[in-house]
Motif scaffolding. Structure first.
Motif, PDB file in Angstrom:
ATOM      1  N   ASN A   3      14.697   4.954   9.090  1.00 48.89           N
ATOM      2  CA  ASN A   3      15.516   4.112  10.099  1.00 48.89           C
ATOM      3  C   ASN A   3      14.377   3.042  10.986  1.00 48.89           C
ATOM      4  O   ASN A   3      14.655   2.054  10.809  1.00 48.89           O
ATOM      5  CB  ASN A   3      16.498   4.878  10.703  1.00 48.89           C
ATOM      6  N   LEU A   4      13.304   3.650  11.276  1.00 45.83           N
ATOM      7  CA  LEU A   4      12.443   2.971  12.032  1.00 45.83           C
ATOM      8  C   LEU A   4      11.869   1.852  11.219  1.00 45.83           C
ATOM      9  O   LEU A   4      11.394   0.718  11.654  1.00 45.83           O
ATOM     10  CB  LEU A   4      11.558   3.956  12.640  1.00 45.83           C
ATOM     11  N   LEU A   5      11.380   2.362   9.937  1.00 46.73           N
ATOM     12  CA  LEU A   5      10.941   1.342   8.914  1.00 46.73           C
ATOM     13  C   LEU A   5      11.877   0.230   8.790  1.00 46.73           C
ATOM     14  O   LEU A   5      11.457  -1.075   8.547  1.00 46.73           O
ATOM     15  CB  LEU A   5      10.411   1.824   7.847  1.00 46.73           C
ATOM     16  N   LYS A   6      13.092   0.543   8.336  1.00 45.90           N
ATOM     17  CA  LYS A   6      14.110  -0.512   8.059  1.00 45.90           C
ATOM     18  C   LYS A   6      14.348  -1.408   9.128  1.00 45.90           C
ATOM     19  O   LYS A   6      14.430  -2.731   9.235  1.00 45.90           O
ATOM     20  CB  LYS A   6      15.490   0.216   7.660  1.00 45.90           C
ATOM     21  N   LYS A   7      14.280  -0.931  10.601  1.00 45.16           N
ATOM     22  CA  LYS A   7      14.478  -1.501  11.795  1.00 45.16           C
ATOM     23  C   LYS A   7      13.464  -2.582  12.116  1.00 45.16           C
ATOM     24  O   LYS A   7      13.743  -3.710  12.417  1.00 45.16           O
ATOM     25  CB  LYS A   7      14.782  -0.841  13.010  1.00 45.16           C
ATOM     26  N   HIS A   8      12.276  -2.289  11.700  1.00 46.73           N
ATOM     27  CA  HIS A   8      10.957  -3.291  12.047  1.00 46.73           C
ATOM     28  C   HIS A   8      10.264  -3.818  11.094  1.00 46.73           C
ATOM     29  O   HIS A   8       9.234  -3.933  10.885  1.00 46.73           O
ATOM     30  CB  HIS A   8       9.888  -2.519  13.039  1.00 46.73           C
ATOM     31  N   LEU A   9      11.164  -3.913   9.721  1.00 39.67           N
ATOM     32  CA  LEU A   9      10.490  -4.409   8.613  1.00 39.67           C
ATOM     33  C   LEU A   9      10.044  -5.845   8.704  1.00 39.67           C
ATOM     34  O   LEU A   9       8.980  -5.903   8.169  1.00 39.67           O
ATOM     35  CB  LEU A   9      11.409  -4.223   7.418  1.00 39.67           C
ATOM     36  N   ALA A  10      10.618  -6.818   9.351  1.00 40.17           N
ATOM     37  CA  ALA A  10      10.204  -7.861   9.416  1.00 40.17           C
ATOM     38  C   ALA A  10       8.849  -8.027   9.987  1.00 40.17           C
ATOM     39  O   ALA A  10       7.893  -8.839   9.723  1.00 40.17           O
ATOM     40  CB  ALA A  10      10.999  -9.092  10.280  1.00 40.17           C
ATOM     41  N   PHE A  11       8.449  -7.039  11.351  1.00 41.22           N
ATOM     42  CA  PHE A  11       7.407  -7.145  12.008  1.00 41.22           C
ATOM     43  C   PHE A  11       6.337  -6.462  11.053  1.00 41.22           C
ATOM     44  O   PHE A  11       5.352  -6.838  11.253  1.00 41.22           O
ATOM     45  CB  PHE A  11       7.663  -6.212  13.179  1.00 41.22           C
ATOM     46  N   ILE A  12       6.592  -5.584  10.286  1.00 35.92           N
ATOM     47  CA  ILE A  12       5.686  -4.730   9.551  1.00 35.92           C
ATOM     48  C   ILE A  12       5.093  -5.763   8.348  1.00 35.92           C
ATOM     49  O   ILE A  12       3.987  -5.988   8.025  1.00 35.92           O
ATOM     50  CB  ILE A  12       6.307  -3.559   8.982  1.00 35.92           C
ATOM     51  N   LEU A  13       5.916  -6.576   7.904  1.00 32.41           N
ATOM     52  CA  LEU A  13       5.665  -7.807   6.900  1.00 32.41           C
ATOM     53  C   LEU A  13       4.720  -8.549   7.350  1.00 32.41           C
ATOM     54  O   LEU A  13       3.779  -9.344   6.632  1.00 32.41           O
ATOM     55  CB  LEU A  13       6.886  -8.069   6.332  1.00 32.41           C
ATOM     56  N   ILE A  15       2.397  -8.274  10.002  1.00 33.04           N
ATOM     57  CA  ILE A  15       1.111  -7.815  10.304  1.00 33.04           C
ATOM     58  C   ILE A  15       0.016  -8.331   9.732  1.00 33.04           C
ATOM     59  O   ILE A  15      -0.857  -8.960  10.299  1.00 33.04           O
ATOM     60  CB  ILE A  15       1.311  -6.162  10.477  1.00 33.04           C
ATOM     61  N   PRO A  16       0.162  -8.297   8.200  1.00 38.65           N
ATOM     62  CA  PRO A  16      -1.138  -8.888   7.590  1.00 38.65           C
ATOM     63  C   PRO A  16      -1.320 -10.065   7.809  1.00 38.65           C
ATOM     64  O   PRO A  16      -2.494 -10.654   7.961  1.00 38.65           O
ATOM     65  CB  PRO A  16      -0.803  -8.844   6.097  1.00 38.65           C
ATOM     66  N   VAL A  17      -0.226 -11.012   8.051  1.00 34.31           N
ATOM     67  CA  VAL A  17      -0.623 -12.513   8.427  1.00 34.31           C
ATOM     68  C   VAL A  17      -1.214 -12.742   9.622  1.00 34.31           C
ATOM     69  O   VAL A  17      -2.037 -13.411  10.017  1.00 34.31           O
ATOM     70  CB  VAL A  17       0.850 -13.382   8.295  1.00 34.31           C
ATOM     71  N   ILE A  18      -0.563 -11.873  10.595  1.00 31.73           N
ATOM     72  CA  ILE A  18      -1.205 -11.895  12.223  1.00 31.73           C
ATOM     73  C   ILE A  18      -2.699 -11.520  12.032  1.00 31.73           C
ATOM     74  O   ILE A  18      -3.446 -12.068  12.876  1.00 31.73           O
ATOM     75  CB  ILE A  18      -0.354 -11.391  12.972  1.00 31.73           C
ATOM     76  N   VAL A  19      -2.970 -10.591  11.600  1.00 29.97           N
ATOM     77  CA  VAL A  19      -4.391  -9.902  11.267  1.00 29.97           C
ATOM     78  C   VAL A  19      -5.214 -10.907  10.775  1.00 29.97           C
ATOM     79  O   VAL A  19      -6.109 -11.240  11.167  1.00 29.97           O
ATOM     80  CB  VAL A  19      -4.246  -8.460  10.719  1.00 29.97           C
ATOM     81  N   ASN A  20      -4.741 -11.705   9.828  1.00 31.00           N
ATOM     82  CA  ASN A  20      -5.709 -12.711   8.904  1.00 31.00           C
ATOM     83  C   ASN A  20      -5.861 -13.772   9.925  1.00 31.00           C
ATOM     84  O   ASN A  20      -7.049 -14.393   9.731  1.00 31.00           O
ATOM     85  CB  ASN A  20      -4.835 -13.029   7.838  1.00 31.00           C
ATOM     86  N   CYS A  21      -5.004 -14.216  10.599  1.00 27.24           N
ATOM     87  CA  CYS A  21      -4.900 -15.258  11.353  1.00 27.24           C
ATOM     88  C   CYS A  21      -5.988 -14.894  12.690  1.00 27.24           C
ATOM     89  O   CYS A  21      -6.904 -16.050  12.868  1.00 27.24           O
ATOM     90  CB  CYS A  21      -3.483 -15.690  12.187  1.00 27.24           C
ATOM     91  N   ILE A  22      -5.906 -13.930  13.238  1.00 31.18           N
ATOM     92  CA  ILE A  22      -6.791 -13.450  14.269  1.00 31.18           C
ATOM     93  C   ILE A  22      -8.109 -13.389  13.691  1.00 31.18           C
ATOM     94  O   ILE A  22      -9.135 -13.836  14.254  1.00 31.18           O
ATOM     95  CB  ILE A  22      -6.430 -11.943  14.897  1.00 31.18           C
TER      96      ILE A  22
END
Length: 134
Positions: A3-13, A15-22
Motif C-alpha cells: 500500500n505504501l508503494l502504491k500510494k507513493h508510486l509517482a514519487f518513486i518513479l 526519483i531517477p529523474v531528480i537524481v539525474n538532474c542533481i
C-alpha cells in the motif's frame, strides 16, 4: 508495504529523474545564474494558464479530465486554422489565436458556474501575454 508503494508510486518513479538532474548540475558545474529566468517564468505562466483552462473544462464537463481539456484547447487551434486556410491562403497566427481565445472565453462565460476560475484564467492569460510581449 504494498500500500505504501502504491500510494507513493509517482514519487518513486520520479526519483531517477531528480537524481539525474542533481547529478548533471554537479557534473557540468552549471550554476543557478546560467538558468534563464525569463524562459522559466514564461513556462510557469503558460503552465498556469493551461492548468486553469483544463480546470474550467473539467468543471463544465464533470466526467472529463484536466488533461483532456488542455488537449481540446490545443486541438481547437488546429481545427480553426485548417478552416481558415481552406478559405484564406494567408492567415495571421495572432488573429486566429485571438479569435479562438474569444470563442473559448465566451463559451466559459455561458457554461461555467464558478466565475472565480474564469477570472483567474483571464488574468493568467493577460499576464502571460504581457510578460511574453515585453
Amino acid at each position: 508495504m504494498v500500500n505504501l508503494l502504491k500510494k507513493h508510486l509517482a514519487f518513486i518513479l520520479l526519483i531517477p529523474v531528480i537524481v539525474n538532474c542533481i547529478f548533471n548540475l554537479f557534473k557540468r558545474n552549471i550554476s543557478i545564474e546560467s538558468i534563464n529566468i525569463y524562459d522559466f517564468l514564461s513556462s510557469i505562466f503558460l503552465f498556469l494558464f493551461l492548468f486553469l483552462f483544463g480546470t474550467l473544462f473539467k468543471e463544465v464537463y464533470e466526467n472529463l479530465t484536466i488533461t483532456f481539456g488542455i488537449i481540446i484547447y490545443l486541438f481547437s487551434f488546429f481545427i480553426l486554422e485548417s478552416v481558415f486556410l481552406f478559405f484564406y491562403k494567408s492567415v495571421n497566427l495572432d488573429i486566429s489565436f485571438t479569435v479562438m481565445n474569444i470563442i473559448w472565453l465566451s463559451f466559459f462565460i455561458f457554461k461555467t458556474k464558478n466565475k472565480k476560475y474564469l477570472i483567474f484564467l483571464t488574468a493568467s492569460y493577460f499576464l502571460m501575454i504581457y510578460f511574453n510581449n515585453s
